[in-house]
Design an enzyme around this catalytic site. Structure first.
Site, PDB file in Angstrom:
ATOM      1  CB  CYS A  56      -0.875   0.044   1.248  1.00 47.83           C
ATOM      2  SG  CYS A  56      -2.106  -1.257   1.348  1.00 47.83           S
ATOM      3  CD  GLU A  58      -2.467   3.882   3.129  1.00 46.31           C
ATOM      4  OE1 GLU A  58      -2.002   3.221   2.171  1.00 46.31           O
ATOM      5  OE2 GLU A  58      -3.683   3.887   3.417  1.00 46.31           O
ATOM      6  CB  CYS A  89      -5.477  -1.799   4.519  1.00 46.95           C
ATOM      7  SG  CYS A  89      -3.715  -2.163   4.657  1.00 46.95           S
ATOM      8  CB  CYS A  92      -1.518   0.919   6.234  1.00 42.97           C
ATOM      9  SG  CYS A  92      -0.975   0.412   4.586  1.00 42.97           S
TER      10      CYS A  92
HETATM   11  N1  THU Z   1      -4.409   0.242  -0.961  1.00 37.61           N
HETATM   12  C1  THU Z   1      -3.598   1.212  -0.458  1.00 37.61           C
HETATM   13  O1  THU Z   1      -2.644   1.645  -1.120  1.00 37.61           O
HETATM   14  N2  THU Z   1      -3.855   1.675   0.787  1.00 37.61           N
HETATM   15  C2  THU Z   1      -4.859   1.217   1.605  1.00 37.61           C
HETATM   16  O2  THU Z   1      -4.969   1.653   2.746  1.00 37.61           O
HETATM   17  C3  THU Z   1      -5.797   0.222   1.107  1.00 37.61           C
HETATM   18  C4  THU Z   1      -5.511  -0.347  -0.239  1.00 37.61           C
HETATM   19  C5  THU Z   1      -4.158  -0.256  -2.325  1.00 37.61           C
HETATM   20  C6  THU Z   1      -3.714  -1.688  -2.395  1.00 37.61           C
HETATM   21  C7  THU Z   1      -4.142  -2.066  -3.787  1.00 37.61           C
HETATM   22  O3  THU Z   1      -3.116  -1.722  -4.702  1.00 37.61           O
HETATM   23  C8  THU Z   1      -5.356  -1.200  -4.061  1.00 37.61           C
HETATM   24  O4  THU Z   1      -5.334  -0.174  -3.086  1.00 37.61           O
HETATM   25  C9  THU Z   1      -6.673  -1.946  -3.998  1.00 37.61           C
HETATM   26  O5  THU Z   1      -6.781  -2.646  -2.809  1.00 37.61           O
END
Ligand code: THU
Length: 133
Positions: A56, A58, A89, A92
């Site tokens: 992710c 973050e 998520c 993170c």
């Molecule tokens: N994702 C993030 O970058 N941050 C989050 O807090 C939740 C999800 C991304 C992971 C993936 O590449 C996409 O969002 C869909 O889940």
């Protein structure tokens, strides 16, 4: 965080969003984290054909900062072009808490504006710190 910091960090995250590597989900996410010394680090989500390897935005922002010697953070801004992204998520949240439980978080996406802190996002977080008697 004050409004000026929020606007500045959101702008830094927005200008990074174009670098998100979201080939599979098409959900683009970017984050900008403010270290206590005033330096700023950005990160984007980086996906992989082997989906589980995705990291992710973050965590990539925080890991980038840690790799440059920063371990204490006061604020983070997160932006996305997807309404699926309405709060950080679980993984993170754990990483935010590792470095700064008092981290203030603002997230802007089509789902709306979301504000919280790492401690509020992950009550009862796992920690290797010894319990106080
Ligand atoms: N994702 C993030 O970058 N941050 C989050 O807090 C939740 C999800 C991304 C992971 C993936 O590449 C996409 O969002 C869909 O889940």
């Amino acid at each position: 965080m004050d409004r000026q910091t929020e606007v500045m960090l959101l702008a830094r995250a927005r200008e990074t969003l174009k670098h998100a590597y979201a080939k599979y989900s098409k959900v683009h996410v970017a984050a900008a984290v403010l270290a206590v010394d005033g330096s700023i680090y950005t990160g984007v989500n980086v996906e992989n054909a082997s989906y589980g390897l995705t990291v992710c935005a973050e965590r990539n922002a925080i890991f980038s900062a840690v790799g440059q010697g920063r371990q204490r953070f006061s604020a983070m801004a997160i932006v996305s072009d997807s309404e699926y992204i309405n709060s950080p998520c679980g993984a993170c949240r754990q990483v935010m808490t590792e470095f700064s439980p008092d981290l203030e978080v603002v997230l802007d996406s089509p789902a709306g504006l979301f504000r919280s802190t790492a401690a509020q996002l992950l009550p009862g977080a796992f920690s290797m710190k010894e319990k106080e008697e």
